[in-house]
Motif scaffolding. Structure first.
Motif, PDB file in Angstrom:
ATOM      1  N   ARG A 679       0.793  -1.204   0.000  1.00  0.00           N
ATOM      2  CA  ARG A 679       0.000   0.000   0.000  1.00  0.00           C
ATOM      3  C   ARG A 679       0.833   1.264   0.000  1.00  0.00           C
ATOM      4  O   ARG A 679       0.342   2.331  -0.304  1.00  0.00           O
ATOM      5  CB  ARG A 679      -0.928  -0.014   1.210  1.00  0.00           C
ATOM      6  CG  ARG A 679      -0.211   0.198   2.550  1.00  0.00           C
ATOM      7  CD  ARG A 679      -1.156   0.133   3.704  1.00  0.00           C
ATOM      8  NE  ARG A 679      -1.653  -1.225   3.906  1.00  0.00           N
ATOM      9  CZ  ARG A 679      -2.467  -1.570   4.912  1.00  0.00           C
ATOM     10  NH1 ARG A 679      -2.961  -0.640   5.714  1.00  0.00           N
ATOM     11  NH2 ARG A 679      -2.833  -2.810   5.079  1.00  0.00           N
ATOM     12  N   TRP A 680       2.136   1.135   0.355  1.00  0.00           N
ATOM     13  CA  TRP A 680       3.007   2.316   0.347  1.00  0.00           C
ATOM     14  C   TRP A 680       3.793   2.439  -0.954  1.00  0.00           C
ATOM     15  O   TRP A 680       4.628   3.302  -1.118  1.00  0.00           O
ATOM     16  CB  TRP A 680       3.980   2.212   1.545  1.00  0.00           C
ATOM     17  CG  TRP A 680       3.235   2.298   2.856  1.00  0.00           C
ATOM     18  CD1 TRP A 680       2.761   3.374   3.460  1.00  0.00           C
ATOM     19  CD2 TRP A 680       2.917   1.186   3.667  1.00  0.00           C
ATOM     20  NE1 TRP A 680       2.138   3.075   4.636  1.00  0.00           N
ATOM     21  CE2 TRP A 680       2.205   1.696   4.801  1.00  0.00           C
ATOM     22  CE3 TRP A 680       3.104  -0.218   3.610  1.00  0.00           C
ATOM     23  CZ2 TRP A 680       1.713   0.890   5.823  1.00  0.00           C
ATOM     24  CZ3 TRP A 680       2.622  -0.970   4.634  1.00  0.00           C
ATOM     25  CH2 TRP A 680       1.923  -0.429   5.727  1.00  0.00           C
ATOM     26  N   GLY A 681       3.534   1.511  -1.891  1.00  0.00           N
ATOM     27  CA  GLY A 681       4.165   1.592  -3.197  1.00  0.00           C
ATOM     28  C   GLY A 681       5.477   0.869  -3.312  1.00  0.00           C
ATOM     29  O   GLY A 681       6.176   0.971  -4.327  1.00  0.00           O
ATOM     30  N   VAL A 712      -3.978  -5.715   1.667  1.00  0.00           N
ATOM     31  CA  VAL A 712      -4.309  -5.429   0.263  1.00  0.00           C
ATOM     32  C   VAL A 712      -3.051  -4.954  -0.464  1.00  0.00           C
ATOM     33  O   VAL A 712      -2.342  -4.060   0.043  1.00  0.00           O
ATOM     34  CB  VAL A 712      -5.423  -4.372   0.147  1.00  0.00           C
ATOM     35  CG1 VAL A 712      -5.713  -4.044  -1.312  1.00  0.00           C
ATOM     36  CG2 VAL A 712      -6.707  -4.876   0.846  1.00  0.00           C
ATOM     37  N   PHE A 713      -2.807  -5.524  -1.619  1.00  0.00           N
ATOM     38  CA  PHE A 713      -1.677  -5.152  -2.453  1.00  0.00           C
ATOM     39  C   PHE A 713      -2.210  -4.749  -3.868  1.00  0.00           C
ATOM     40  O   PHE A 713      -3.275  -5.183  -4.290  1.00  0.00           O
ATOM     41  CB  PHE A 713      -0.701  -6.333  -2.574  1.00  0.00           C
ATOM     42  CG  PHE A 713      -0.051  -6.686  -1.267  1.00  0.00           C
ATOM     43  CD1 PHE A 713       1.241  -6.248  -0.991  1.00  0.00           C
ATOM     44  CD2 PHE A 713      -0.730  -7.462  -0.324  1.00  0.00           C
ATOM     45  CE1 PHE A 713       1.835  -6.582   0.239  1.00  0.00           C
ATOM     46  CE2 PHE A 713      -0.131  -7.788   0.888  1.00  0.00           C
ATOM     47  CZ  PHE A 713       1.153  -7.350   1.166  1.00  0.00           C
ATOM     48  N   VAL A 714      -1.482  -3.893  -4.554  1.00  0.00           N
ATOM     49  CA  VAL A 714      -1.891  -3.452  -5.906  1.00  0.00           C
ATOM     50  C   VAL A 714      -0.986  -4.115  -6.938  1.00  0.00           C
ATOM     51  O   VAL A 714       0.174  -4.423  -6.637  1.00  0.00           O
ATOM     52  CB  VAL A 714      -1.842  -1.922  -6.047  1.00  0.00           C
ATOM     53  CG1 VAL A 714      -2.851  -1.260  -5.116  1.00  0.00           C
ATOM     54  CG2 VAL A 714      -0.453  -1.377  -5.777  1.00  0.00           C
ATOM     55  N   TRP A 715      -1.533  -4.292  -8.140  1.00  0.00           N
ATOM     56  CA  TRP A 715      -0.753  -4.919  -9.215  1.00  0.00           C
ATOM     57  C   TRP A 715      -0.906  -4.132 -10.529  1.00  0.00           C
ATOM     58  O   TRP A 715      -1.846  -3.401 -10.762  1.00  0.00           O
ATOM     59  CB  TRP A 715      -1.136  -6.381  -9.424  1.00  0.00           C
ATOM     60  CG  TRP A 715      -2.598  -6.601  -9.799  1.00  0.00           C
ATOM     61  CD1 TRP A 715      -3.631  -6.848  -8.963  1.00  0.00           C
ATOM     62  CD2 TRP A 715      -3.132  -6.601 -11.141  1.00  0.00           C
ATOM     63  NE1 TRP A 715      -4.801  -7.002  -9.643  1.00  0.00           N
ATOM     64  CE2 TRP A 715      -4.517  -6.859 -11.024  1.00  0.00           C
ATOM     65  CE3 TRP A 715      -2.589  -6.436 -12.399  1.00  0.00           C
ATOM     66  CZ2 TRP A 715      -5.356  -6.932 -12.109  1.00  0.00           C
ATOM     67  CZ3 TRP A 715      -3.437  -6.514 -13.463  1.00  0.00           C
ATOM     68  CH2 TRP A 715      -4.798  -6.749 -13.341  1.00  0.00           C
TER      69      TRP A 715
END
Length: 737
Positions: A679-681, A712-715
């Motif tokens: 979440r912090w990139g 939660v992670f982003v892709w």
């Protein structure tokens, strides 16, 4: 049939006979002097130019040397039957030529009949019509009528018989026939007194009806309302469009008069011309005394009041007779015929003969008069024989063409030698009446020119009658005793307008129109713009039609027309302004026109381009005139491939959902990169250049060998398709333990 038999034995051209009863009988026997072989009809010319130094031309074959476009003899035709045929009328129409006269060549009929033949411009017969009754009927005049038909007239001895529906009035009657454009009879009418009456001239009256110029030996009755003035008188008959007589008038002196022509005066009154032997001051004639045995006579009639406004006579001490009257484009009148007189003092009325007499039987005599009938100048031409002038016409340049018959050799002021017996004699005159060229035309026997007619381009048609077989200018043998003989002299002048420059609505650049005919230094140019130059400039951004008439020094004319058409600006069609295509396909945009140049915002210069990427595509088109137009189209790509990344997984290595990876259909060639961040990139996973749909190629939920905490992670994934195109996808995934 006795009368016909006697006439057939008459000589072709005997010497002049004295006027009177005997002369009248001689006229019925085909004796040429004093009886017009033909009456002149007005030549219909196309838009005369102003007169440039008048040329007067006696008849018509132009065979002298010249530099350009001289009319040349192109064909001659012999027409008739096995007996006597005599041409007395010649007309040029938009679609052919009318040759008309009298014929005794009908099978089984020895009497005279009207004969009217239509030819095409190559001399081929289109149709021929013969009209008459059971006695002698002869045609002296024919005119075209405003309804497209013809009115023909002459005399008739016949009663009701054959084509004649009118009973005989006396000995010889005026007979007219109204014909349609095909020469078919519409109606006929006859008028007369108790003796001899015949028609020699016809005028169509504006607004309807006709004026008939006739001769009469009759006193009052049955159709004649006035008594005879002397021996033979002028007799005028006014009729309506259906041939009903409205009035008649007798004009004459105590002697003999013979009408020959009618012509319109500029003020709407009518000129009438002919010959007279009457004393001056007798009957209806003015006080001018007789000049000789026969004089030229010219009068002017008010059609409304039927009054003779004035009359004048001209002549010498011998016999002088006019066969042709022509109101010219220069405002003057020209009266021509034969003269057997030596020069004679003018007298108080200036009506003498100034021109010389060259001996023989007669000379051509041409008189120039003002609109009041006052003589200005006169000329004579001839040799030691008979020289009679029969026709006056005027070409599109205002140059006179007159013609006649001659049996003179080289003598007097005649410098062209004879052909056979009697010939056509042709003389060209300058503005002062001086001969500039001469030519004799004929066959090996007797030939008499009686009519000349113009075509709109200045070409000439001449007609007369001939007793000659093949020889000299005659190319066909005689068909009987005497035949029609028609000759065509045609111009070779051709006008072509050359256009320089392109007409376009986008820029006012002039267009140059050039009609110059190489080698024709004397050509005169007349544009419908009013310009008289060979080359003109016209606006290039306005649609219009331009016509030029070109005339050379011989009166030959040529015409051409060009239409300046303004092309519409370039029409660019790229289809709908917004277009969708399926990802992985392509679109052809643009249309081909060989006259256009193209420039696309992609840098392409072809008429069409193939596109597969989304974007705005524009093109600028330039036509041959330099006019431009632009168009654009927006292309959007619809991606229909399936790209799937789970949004939750449990990396506990129990054999289920232990990895998060990317799954696609067969449209994807490879995964360029697949990256996952917290979440912090901070990047926790990255894998490049692999095939999709392999679970173990994905992320196992660890970072640097240690399991990550749930969250939660982003892709982000970049996909490359089979067509080489790429697309970036983004999403999120939740790690659970």
């Amino acid at each position: 049939m006795l009368r016909s038999t006697i006439r057939a034995q008459a000589a072709f051209f005997p010497k002049p006979a004295t006027f009177g009863i005997g002369a009248e009988i001689s006229r019925t026997m085909n004796i040429i002097p004093h009886r017009p072989l033909t009456k002149m009809l007005s030549c219909q010319t196309l838009g005369k130019l102003p007169t440039f130094g008048k040329w007067m031309v006696v008849a018509l074959v132009f065979l002298s040397a010249r530099s350009f476009a001289q009319p040349a003899l192109t064909w001659d035709r012999t027409l008739g039957g096995n007996s006597w045929d005599e041409l007395n009328g010649l007309l040029t129409l938009p679609d052919g030529i009318i040759a008309a006269g009298s014929s005794r060549s009908a099978p089984g009929d020895l009497s005279w009949n009207f004969l009217i033949i239509k030819l095409d411009f190559d001399g081929n017969v289109i149709w021929q019509r013969r009209y008459g009754g059971n006695e002698d009927d002869r045609l002296w005049a024919i005119i075209p009528t405003s309804d497209g038909g013809f009115l023909a007239g002459g005399y008739s001895f016949s009663g009701v018989s054959g084509n004649k529906t009118q009973p005989s009035r006396g000995d010889m009657d005026v007979w007219i026939l109204k014909l349609d454009a095909q020469g078919q009879l519409q109606w006929d009418r006859a008028w007369g007194g108790l003796y001899r009456d015949e028609l020699f001239a016809i005028l169509e009256i504006p607004g309807g009806g006709y004026l008939l110029g006739c001769n009469s030996w009759s006193d009052a009755g049955p159709d004649k309302t006035e008594p005879s003035r002397g021996e033979q008188d002028f007799w005028l008959i006014r009729i309506d469009n259906q041939g009903n007589k409205l009035w008649d008038k007798t004009i004459g002196g105590t002697g003999y008069e013979q009408i020959n022509d009618l012509a319109w005066a500029p003020d709407g009154n009518v000129y009438l011309s002919g010959g007279t032997v009457s004393d001056g001051g007798t009957g209806d004639l003015n006080a001018e005394p007789a000049r000789g045995l026969m004089d030229f006579w010219l009068g002017k009639l008010d059609l409304n009041t039927r009054q003779l406004l004035w009359s004048h006579r001209f002549g010498g001490t011998g016999e002088d007779y006019p066969y042709a009257l022509h109101p010219a484009s220069n405002g003057l009148l020209y009266l021509g015929g034969r003269s057997g007189s030596p020069p004679s003092p003018p007298g108080p009325f200036n009506n003498g003969k100034d021109a010389p007499f060259f001996g023989g039987d007669s000379d051509y005599w041409l008189i120039e008069l003002n609109h009041n009938g006052q003589k200005l100048r006169d000329w004579s031409y001839g040799g030691a024989g008979l020289d009679d002038l029969y026709a006056i016409q005027e070409n599109p340049l205002g140059q006179f063409v007159i013609g006649g018959v001659s049996d003179s050799g080289i003598s007097g002021n005649k410098t062209s030698g004879p052909r056979g017996g009697y010939d056509y004699w042709l003389v060209g005159l300058d503005d002062n009446g001086n001969p500039t060229w001469q030519q004799t035309v004929g066959g090996i026997a007797n030939d008499a020119l009686t009519k000349i007619a113009f075509r709109p381009d200045g070409s000439y048609v001449v007609g007369g009658h001939s007793a000659s077989d093949i020889g000299f200018e005659k190319t066909e043998n005689n068909l009987g005793v005497n035949d029609f003989w028609v000759l065509s002299f045609e111009c070779d002048l051709v006008a072509t307008i050359e256009q320089t420059g392109v007409a376009a609505s986008c820029q006012p650049v002039p267009v140059v129109l050039n009609a110059e005919i190489p080698g024709c230094a004397t050509c005169v140019y007349s544009w419908n713009t009013g310009s008289n130059e060979a080359l003109i400039e016209v606006p290039g951004n306005v649609a219009n039609t331009f016509t030029v008439a070109v005339r050379d020094e011989w009166g030959c004319s040529a015409f051409d027309t060009v239409a300046i058409e303004i092309a519409p600006p370039p029409d660019v069609q790229l289809g709908s302004s917004d277009t969708l295509i399926v990802q992985g396909t392509s679109l052809l945009i643009g249309t081909y026109n060989p006259d256009y140049q193209y420039f696309w915002n992609t840098g392409d210069t072809t008429a069409t381009i193939q596109v597969s990427e989304p974007g705005i595509y524009s093109v600028t088109v330039t036509d041959t005139a330099g006019c431009t137009a632009s168009a654009q189209i927006r292309v959007d790509v619809i991606f229909k491939s399936n790209v799937y990344v789970p949004n939750v997984f449990s990396p506990d290595f129990d054999g289920r959902n232990d990895y998060v990876s990317i799954f696609t259909d067969e449209s994807v060639q490879r995964v360029v990169t697949f990256q996952i961040a917290d979440r912090w990139g901070s990047l926790v996973f990255r894998r490049d250049d692999f095939f999709p749909a392999q679970e173990s190629d994905g992320w196992d939920g660890s970072y640097r060998g240690h399991p990550v905490s749930p969250g939660v992670f982003v892709w982000l994934a970049e996909i490359e398709y089979l067509d080489g195109s790429r697309r970036i996808f983004e999403g999120s995934v939740t790690v659970v333990r």
